[in-house]
Design an enzyme around this catalytic site. Structure first.
Site, PDB file in Angstrom:
ATOM      1  N   LYS A  22       0.837  -1.209   0.000  1.00  0.00           N
ATOM      2  CA  LYS A  22       0.000   0.000   0.000  1.00  0.00           C
ATOM      3  C   LYS A  22       0.868   1.253   0.000  1.00  0.00           C
ATOM      4  O   LYS A  22       0.682   2.155  -0.816  1.00  0.00           O
ATOM      5  CB  LYS A  22      -0.898  -0.007   1.237  1.00  0.00           C
ATOM      6  CG  LYS A  22      -1.529   1.330   1.560  1.00  0.00           C
ATOM      7  CD  LYS A  22      -2.382   1.268   2.801  1.00  0.00           C
ATOM      8  CE  LYS A  22      -1.653   1.470   4.099  1.00  0.00           C
ATOM      9  NZ  LYS A  22      -1.270   2.860   4.410  1.00  0.00           N
ATOM     10  N   ASN A  23       1.818   1.306   0.930  1.00  0.00           N
ATOM     11  CA  ASN A  23       2.612   2.535   1.074  1.00  0.00           C
ATOM     12  C   ASN A  23       3.512   2.793  -0.132  1.00  0.00           C
ATOM     13  O   ASN A  23       3.889   3.933  -0.399  1.00  0.00           O
ATOM     14  CB  ASN A  23       3.464   2.482   2.352  1.00  0.00           C
ATOM     15  CG  ASN A  23       2.624   2.724   3.588  1.00  0.00           C
ATOM     16  OD1 ASN A  23       1.427   2.987   3.492  1.00  0.00           O
ATOM     17  ND2 ASN A  23       3.240   2.629   4.746  1.00  0.00           N
ATOM     18  N   CYS A 118      -4.216  12.754  13.951  1.00  0.00           N
ATOM     19  CA  CYS A 118      -3.921  11.350  13.720  1.00  0.00           C
ATOM     20  C   CYS A 118      -3.895  10.648  15.066  1.00  0.00           C
ATOM     21  O   CYS A 118      -3.516  11.236  16.074  1.00  0.00           O
ATOM     22  CB  CYS A 118      -2.565  11.246  13.039  1.00  0.00           C
ATOM     23  SG  CYS A 118      -1.892   9.601  13.006  1.00  0.00           S
ATOM     24  N   ARG A 123       1.301  14.626  13.561  1.00  0.00           N
ATOM     25  CA  ARG A 123       2.031  14.187  12.352  1.00  0.00           C
ATOM     26  C   ARG A 123       2.094  15.382  11.426  1.00  0.00           C
ATOM     27  O   ARG A 123       1.268  15.543  10.538  1.00  0.00           O
ATOM     28  CB  ARG A 123       1.335  12.993  11.689  1.00  0.00           C
ATOM     29  CG  ARG A 123       1.487  11.735  12.475  1.00  0.00           C
ATOM     30  CD  ARG A 123       0.841  10.579  11.780  1.00  0.00           C
ATOM     31  NE  ARG A 123       1.564  10.134  10.600  1.00  0.00           N
ATOM     32  CZ  ARG A 123       1.124   9.212   9.761  1.00  0.00           C
ATOM     33  NH1 ARG A 123      -0.047   8.655   9.953  1.00  0.00           N
ATOM     34  NH2 ARG A 123       1.843   8.848   8.711  1.00  0.00           N
ATOM     35  N   ASP A 311       6.341   0.925  11.770  1.00  0.00           N
ATOM     36  CA  ASP A 311       5.116   0.218  11.398  1.00  0.00           C
ATOM     37  C   ASP A 311       5.093  -1.239  11.870  1.00  0.00           C
ATOM     38  O   ASP A 311       4.098  -1.940  11.659  1.00  0.00           O
ATOM     39  CB  ASP A 311       4.917   0.252   9.872  1.00  0.00           C
ATOM     40  CG  ASP A 311       4.399   1.612   9.403  1.00  0.00           C
ATOM     41  OD1 ASP A 311       4.028   2.444  10.250  1.00  0.00           O
ATOM     42  OD2 ASP A 311       4.372   1.838   8.177  1.00  0.00           O
ATOM     43  N   ARG A 403      -8.083  -0.841   5.936  1.00  0.00           N
ATOM     44  CA  ARG A 403      -7.323   0.210   5.263  1.00  0.00           C
ATOM     45  C   ARG A 403      -5.990  -0.327   4.744  1.00  0.00           C
ATOM     46  O   ARG A 403      -5.448   0.214   3.778  1.00  0.00           O
ATOM     47  CB  ARG A 403      -7.008   1.352   6.250  1.00  0.00           C
ATOM     48  CG  ARG A 403      -8.190   2.213   6.611  1.00  0.00           C
ATOM     49  CD  ARG A 403      -7.707   3.393   7.417  1.00  0.00           C
ATOM     50  NE  ARG A 403      -6.469   3.882   6.854  1.00  0.00           N
ATOM     51  CZ  ARG A 403      -5.441   4.342   7.573  1.00  0.00           C
ATOM     52  NH1 ARG A 403      -5.504   4.419   8.862  1.00  0.00           N
ATOM     53  NH2 ARG A 403      -4.347   4.757   6.976  1.00  0.00           N
TER      54      ARG A 403
HETATM   55  C1  UD1 Z   1       5.150   6.970   6.194  1.00  0.00           C
HETATM   56  C2  UD1 Z   1       4.241   5.762   6.182  1.00  0.00           C
HETATM   57  C3  UD1 Z   1       3.920   5.333   7.608  1.00  0.00           C
HETATM   58  C4  UD1 Z   1       5.218   5.106   8.369  1.00  0.00           C
HETATM   59  C5  UD1 Z   1       6.122   6.328   8.295  1.00  0.00           C
HETATM   60  C6  UD1 Z   1       7.496   6.108   8.914  1.00  0.00           C
HETATM   61  C7  UD1 Z   1       2.949   6.037   4.152  1.00  0.00           C
HETATM   62  C8  UD1 Z   1       1.633   6.336   3.553  1.00  0.00           C
HETATM   63  N1  UD1 Z   1       3.015   6.096   5.487  1.00  0.00           N
HETATM   64  O1  UD1 Z   1       4.434   8.016   6.852  1.00  0.00           O
HETATM   65  O2  UD1 Z   1       3.169   4.126   7.545  1.00  0.00           O
HETATM   66  O3  UD1 Z   1       4.912   4.845   9.730  1.00  0.00           O
HETATM   67  O4  UD1 Z   1       6.350   6.680   6.909  1.00  0.00           O
HETATM   68  O5  UD1 Z   1       8.129   5.035   8.309  1.00  0.00           O
HETATM   69  O6  UD1 Z   1       3.893   5.695   3.473  1.00  0.00           O
HETATM   70  N2  UD1 Z   1       7.903  14.780  10.118  1.00  0.00           N
HETATM   71  C9  UD1 Z   1       7.995  16.126  10.423  1.00  0.00           C
HETATM   72  N3  UD1 Z   1       7.529  17.040   9.514  1.00  0.00           N
HETATM   73  C10 UD1 Z   1       6.992  16.654   8.318  1.00  0.00           C
HETATM   74  C11 UD1 Z   1       6.918  15.277   8.010  1.00  0.00           C
HETATM   75  C12 UD1 Z   1       7.381  14.360   8.920  1.00  0.00           C
HETATM   76  O7  UD1 Z   1       8.473  16.491  11.496  1.00  0.00           O
HETATM   77  O8  UD1 Z   1       6.603  17.525   7.539  1.00  0.00           O
HETATM   78  C13 UD1 Z   1       8.399  13.767  11.092  1.00  0.00           C
HETATM   79  C14 UD1 Z   1       7.290  12.872  11.637  1.00  0.00           C
HETATM   80  O9  UD1 Z   1       6.638  13.465  12.739  1.00  0.00           O
HETATM   81  C15 UD1 Z   1       8.062  11.629  11.999  1.00  0.00           C
HETATM   82  C16 UD1 Z   1       9.182  11.575  10.956  1.00  0.00           C
HETATM   83  O10 UD1 Z   1       9.247  12.882  10.379  1.00  0.00           O
HETATM   84  O11 UD1 Z   1       8.643  11.755  13.266  1.00  0.00           O
HETATM   85  C17 UD1 Z   1       8.995  10.575   9.852  1.00  0.00           C
HETATM   86  O12 UD1 Z   1       7.700  10.715   9.294  1.00  0.00           O
HETATM   87  P1  UD1 Z   1       7.417  10.419   7.760  1.00  0.00           P
HETATM   88  O13 UD1 Z   1       8.525   9.579   7.204  1.00  0.00           O
HETATM   89  O14 UD1 Z   1       7.100  11.689   7.073  1.00  0.00           O
HETATM   90  O15 UD1 Z   1       6.091   9.545   7.815  1.00  0.00           O
HETATM   91  P2  UD1 Z   1       4.942   9.510   6.741  1.00  0.00           P
HETATM   92  O16 UD1 Z   1       5.512   9.724   5.375  1.00  0.00           O
HETATM   93  O17 UD1 Z   1       3.813  10.379   7.190  1.00  0.00           O
END
Ligand code: UD1
Length: 429
Positions: A22-23, A118, A123, A311, A403
Site C-alpha cells: 500500500k505505502n 492522527c 504528524r 510500522d 485500510r
Molecule cells: C510513512 C508511512 C507510515 C510510516 C512512516 C514512517 C505512508 C503512507 N506512510 O508516513 O506508515 O509509519 O512513513 O516510516 O507511506 N515529520 C515532520 N515534519 C513533516 C513530516 C514528517 O516532522 O513535515 C516527522 C514525523 O513526525 C516523523 C518523521 O518525520 O517523526 C517521519 O515521518 P514520515 O517519514 O514523514 O512519515 P509519513 O511519510 O507520514
C-alpha cells in the site's frame, strides 16, 4: 462497524501470499498524474486506502479504473481540470497530501486540504511545505487548505536545495513529485531511503524523469518537460511480510511459508527476528518461518530504513508479551504510538509505557476478551494477540485493518486461524 470474533490458541501452518504494498503504491499513483497519457499499475491491493486515493484522484477529473480481481489500476491524467483535494477525502487518509506535489508538478497550482490529526499524536507536514517553498513555490494557508503555486510567468519551480530534518518519507515523495516535471534543479538532502521511495524513483525514471542518487540520502532532480505514462509492477508489502513473520513466531507449532515477498526490502529486520530464536529460510521469493520453542526477549528501537520500522513496533511488542523475560520497544519516529498497550493489557499482557518506550514483561498467558482497534498497525497487533490468547476474543472497529491488510481473515483462516467477521448490519439485527 465490522468486528472480528477470534478463537485463539491455534498454531498457524501453511502458505500465505503477500499482497502488493500500500505505502509503495500510493506514491506511484500520485506520480502517474504527472504523465502525458495512461499509466497501468499491477499488484495494487484492493484496500480502503487505495480506493480512497482513487477517489481523491477522480475529483481532479483524472480517469481512474481499478479492477480488484486482477489488482490492476489504470490512471489517465489527461482529463485533469480541477487541481484540488477536498478535506472530506484528505482527512480519511493522510497520504492524500501527495496530491500537493503531484498537482503542483502537473498544473503549476494545487489546493489541498491539510490532513488534520492522527491517532498516533502529531504528524506534521511542515517539511513538505518548507521544502516546496525552498524550491520556489508560493505557498499560502487558506481556510484549512494549502494553496501552492509556481511563480508567475516562471514556467515552473526554479528549484534549490533543501535538507529534511528529520528524514521523512512523505516529504521526500512530495518534493520529488513537485520537481521532476518542469525546469527545477533540486537537491533533497537527508532524503528518505525507504524501499517505497526507491521504487518511486525507479518508476519516475521509467517515465522519463532525471533523478540521481537513488537509494542514497541525497537526491538530485533535474526537471524535464514531459513524462510518459508507463506500465509498472508494484512491490510486495514489506510491512505485511514483517507482520506475518512475527505472527508465525508466536506459537511454537506454527510453520508459515510467505510467498511473493521481497526479502531485500526488509532492511535489518530479519536480524532482530532471528534473535528471538525464530528461524527463517529463504528460497527465491518465498520465506519459511519456524517458530521457536522459547521466544527470547529482544529490545528494539525504531529508526528510519534500514532500521527497525515504526510500522512493526506494535506487532513486535505483542510478540514480546510471549518472550521469556523483559524487553523494551522504543519508538523514536512516532513517540506516542502506544495506544494499543492498554488493550494488550486487557488481554493479560504486562506492559508499562514510559515516555516513548513500552517495557514488556513476558511471558504472560493471554486470555480472550473484547478489545478496540485504534489504528492500522495497532489493530493487527490486537488480532495477533487474540490469535495467541486462550478462548474467544472480539476485536472491534476492524475498519482500520481494511485500510491496510488485504483479505486478512481469509489469508489467516486458510492457515488455521479461527476468525469470523461480523459485519455492522448483523450486529444490529
Ligand atoms: C510513512 C508511512 C507510515 C510510516 C512512516 C514512517 C505512508 C503512507 N506512510 O508516513 O506508515 O509509519 O512513513 O516510516 O507511506 N515529520 C515532520 N515534519 C513533516 C513530516 C514528517 O516532522 O513535515 C516527522 C514525523 O513526525 C516523523 C518523521 O518525520 O517523526 C517521519 O515521518 P514520515 O517519514 O514523514 O512519515 P509519513 O511519510 O507520514
Amino acid at each position: 462497524m465490522d468486528k472480528f470474533v477470534i478463537e485463539g490458541g491455534k498454531p498457524l501452518q501453511g502458505e500465505i501470499k503477500i499482497s502488493g504494498s500500500k505505502n509503495a503504491a500510493l506514491p506511484l499513483m500520485a506520480a502517474a498524474l504527472l504523465a502525458d497519457g495512461k499509466t497501468t499499475l499491477h499488484n495494487i491491493p484492493a484496500l480502503h486506502d487505495i480506493l480512497t486515493f482513487n477517489n481523491v484522484m477522480r475529483v481532479t477529473g483524472a480517469r481512474v479504473e481499478f479492477d480488484p480481481e486482477s489488482e490492476t489500476l489504470s490512471i489517465d491524467p489527461d482529463t485533469i481540470y480541477y487541481p484540488e483535494s477536498p478535506y472530506d477525502l484528505v482527512r480519511k487518509m493522510r497520504a492524500s497530501f501527495y496530491m500537493l506535489g503531484a498537482l503542483l508538478g502537473r498544473s503549476g497550482f494545487a489546493r489541498v486540504s491539510l490532513p488534520g490529526g492522527c491517532a498516533w499524536g502529531p504528524r506534521p507536514v511542515d517539511l513538505h511545505i518548507e521544502g516546496m517553498k525552498a524550491f520556489g513555490a508560493h505557498i499560502s494557508l487558506e481556510e484549512g487548505y494549502v494553496v501552492a503555486k509556481v511563480p508567475q510567468g516562471s514556467g515552473g519551480l526554479p528549484g534549490g536545495s533543501f535538507k529534511l530534518s528529520p528524514s521523512s518519507v512523505g516529504a521526500t515523495v512530495n518534493l520529488l513529485l513537485a520537481t521532476v516535471k518542469g525546469r527545477a534543479r533540486a537537491e533533497i538532502r537527508n532524503a528518505a531511503k525507504e524501499p517505497d521511495v526507491v521504487q518511486l524513483c525507479s518508476f519516475l525514471k521509467q517515465m522519463g524523469a532525471q533523478i540521481e542518487g537513488i537509494g542514497t540520502s541525497t537526491l538530485h532532480v533535474q526537471g524535464v518537460p514531459h513524462l510518459k505514462g508507463i506500465t509498472f509492477h508494484n512491490a510486495p508489502d514489506r510491512i505485511e511480510t514483517g507482520t506475518f513473520m512475527i505472527l508465525g513466531a508466536m506459537h511454537p507449532e506454527s510453520r508459515l511459508t510467505l510467498t511473493n515477498i521481497a526479502a531485500g526490502d526488509l532492511g535489518m529486520f530479519p536480524g532482530w527476528f532471528q534473535k528471538t530464536g525464530a528461524e527463517l529460510q529463504l528460497s527465491g521469493n518465498a520465506m519459511q518461518i519456524i517458530a521457536p520453542e522459547v521466544i527470547q526477549p529482544v529490545s528494539v528501537i525504531t529508526e528510519i530504513y534500514p532500521g527497525f520500522p515504526t510500522d512493526l513496533q506494535a506487532q513486535w511488542a505483542t510478540l514480546m508479551t510471549q518472550a521469556e523475560g523483559e524487553s523494551q520497544v522504543t519508538d523514536t519516529i512516532y513517540p506516542d504510538r502506544f495506544s494499543y498497550i492498554p488493550e494488550l493489557v486487557r488481554l493479560g499482557a504486562q506492559v508499562k509505557v514510559r515516555n516513548n518506550s513500552a517495557i514488556i514483561n513476558g511471558k504472560t498467558p493471554l486470555s480472550g476478551t473484547s478489545v478496540m482497534s485504534t489504528d492500522l498497525r495497532a489493530s493487527v497487533s490486537l488480532v495477533m494477540a487474540a490469535l495467541c490468547a486462550k478462548g474467544r476474543s472480539e476485536v472491534l472497529r476492524v475498519y482500520h485493518l481494511d485500510r491496510g491488510y488485504a483479505k486478512l481473515e481469509e489469508k489467516l483462516n486458510k492457515v488455521g486461524a479461527g476468525i469470523t467477521r461480523i459485519n455492522a448490519e448483523d450486529q444490529l439485527s
